[in-house]
Each structure stands twice: as structure tokens, then as C-alpha cells.
Scaffold this motif. Structure first.
Motif, mmCIF file in Angstrom:
data_model
loop_
_atom_site.group_PDB
_atom_site.id
_atom_site.type_symbol
_atom_site.label_atom_id
_atom_site.label_comp_id
_atom_site.label_asym_id
_atom_site.label_seq_id
_atom_site.Cartn_x
_atom_site.Cartn_y
_atom_site.Cartn_z
ATOM 1 N N GLY A 168 8.053 6.202 4.840
ATOM 2 C CA GLY A 168 9.210 6.666 4.087
ATOM 3 C C GLY A 168 9.992 5.558 3.416
ATOM 4 N N THR A 169 9.745 4.313 3.807
ATOM 5 C CA THR A 169 10.403 3.172 3.165
ATOM 6 C C THR A 169 9.724 2.931 1.812
ATOM 7 O OG1 THR A 169 10.786 2.172 5.335
ATOM 8 C CG2 THR A 169 11.002 0.731 3.415
ATOM 9 N N TRP A 172 2.898 -0.635 11.001
ATOM 10 C CA TRP A 172 2.894 -0.171 9.615
ATOM 11 C C TRP A 172 3.456 1.241 9.524
ATOM 12 C CZ3 TRP A 172 -2.304 0.672 6.545
ATOM 13 C CH2 TRP A 172 -2.012 1.081 5.240
ATOM 14 N N SER A 173 2.967 2.143 10.359
ATOM 15 C CA SER A 173 3.390 3.540 10.250
ATOM 16 C C SER A 173 4.857 3.732 10.627
ATOM 17 C CB SER A 173 2.479 4.458 11.072
ATOM 18 O OG SER A 173 2.536 4.136 12.429
ATOM 19 N N VAL A 226 0.822 -1.216 0.000
ATOM 20 C CA VAL A 226 0.000 0.000 0.000
ATOM 21 C C VAL A 226 0.855 1.265 0.000
ATOM 22 C CG1 VAL A 226 -1.781 1.274 1.274
ATOM 23 C CG2 VAL A 226 -1.838 -1.218 1.212
ATOM 24 N N GLY A 227 1.977 1.230 0.702
ATOM 25 C CA GLY A 227 2.791 2.427 0.875
ATOM 26 C C GLY A 227 2.572 2.972 2.274
ATOM 27 N N ASP A 228 2.859 4.260 2.469
ATOM 28 C CA ASP A 228 2.756 4.872 3.791
ATOM 29 C C ASP A 228 1.336 4.794 4.347
ATOM 30 O OD1 ASP A 228 5.428 5.517 3.743
ATOM 31 O OD2 ASP A 228 5.126 7.611 3.217
ATOM 32 N N ALA A 229 1.249 4.568 5.660
ATOM 33 C CA ALA A 229 -0.046 4.513 6.353
ATOM 34 C C ALA A 229 -0.661 5.906 6.393
ATOM 35 C CB ALA A 229 0.147 3.985 7.771
#
Length: 86
Positions: free
Chosen positions: A62-63, A57-58, A34-37
Motif C-alpha cells: 500500500g506504500t 517487503w509485504s 517493484v511495488g506491492d509483493a
């Protein structure tokens, strides 16, 4: 090993990993897919399980998705090495 194979293999471990490992896997998987929370979706204070998962998750914010997927694959491989597959 591909990300999809790692996601399938983690469901076939001989034993359930510990909570710390499960939260790490969850955070890496969500970041990798999904990407960033989104902070606006943070669970309420009484949802302890949801809050722990959201924080896992959060913490990956930035990863890149590619880096998160690579870390997920490495984590699954280390669990396979220690726990084994069915």
C-alpha cells in the motif's frame, strides 16, 4: 540524494548493518522498485531467509513507490551518518 545514489551508497558502508536494518532496506527497495509483493510468490516454510525478506517487503503493501523510495533514501542516509562510507 537520489534513489539510485542511495542504492549505490548502501553497498559502500564501512560495516554491514544489522539484520533488522537489512530487512528494512530490502522491503523499502523492493516496494520502491517493484511495488506491492505478490502473495502467490511467497517462499516456502523452510526458506527462512526468503520468508523474512518477503515479509519485510509485504509489510510495505500500500506504500507508494515514491514514498518507499523516499523512506529508503532516509534510511540509507541515517546508516551513512552512523556507520559511514568507505
Amino acid at each position: 540524494m537520489s534513489f539510485e545514489k542511495a542504492a549505490a551508497d548502501v553497498k559502500n558502508l564501512k560495516a554491514l548493518p544489522g539484520d533488522k536494518d537489512l530487512l528494512e532496506l530490502y522491503g523499502l527497495y523492493k516496494q520502491g522498485t517493484v511495488g506491492d509483493a505478490d502473495p502467490s510468490n511467497k517462499p516456502g516454510l523452510l526458506d527462512l531467509k526468503g520468508k523474512a525478506k518477503f515479509e519485510a517487503w509485504s509489510s510495505r503493501k500500500g506504500t507508494s513507490q515514491a514514498d518507499a523510495q523516499a523512506a529508503y533514501i532516509a534510511k540509507v542516509q541515517s546508516l551513512i551518518d552512523t556507520i559511514g562510507l568507505n
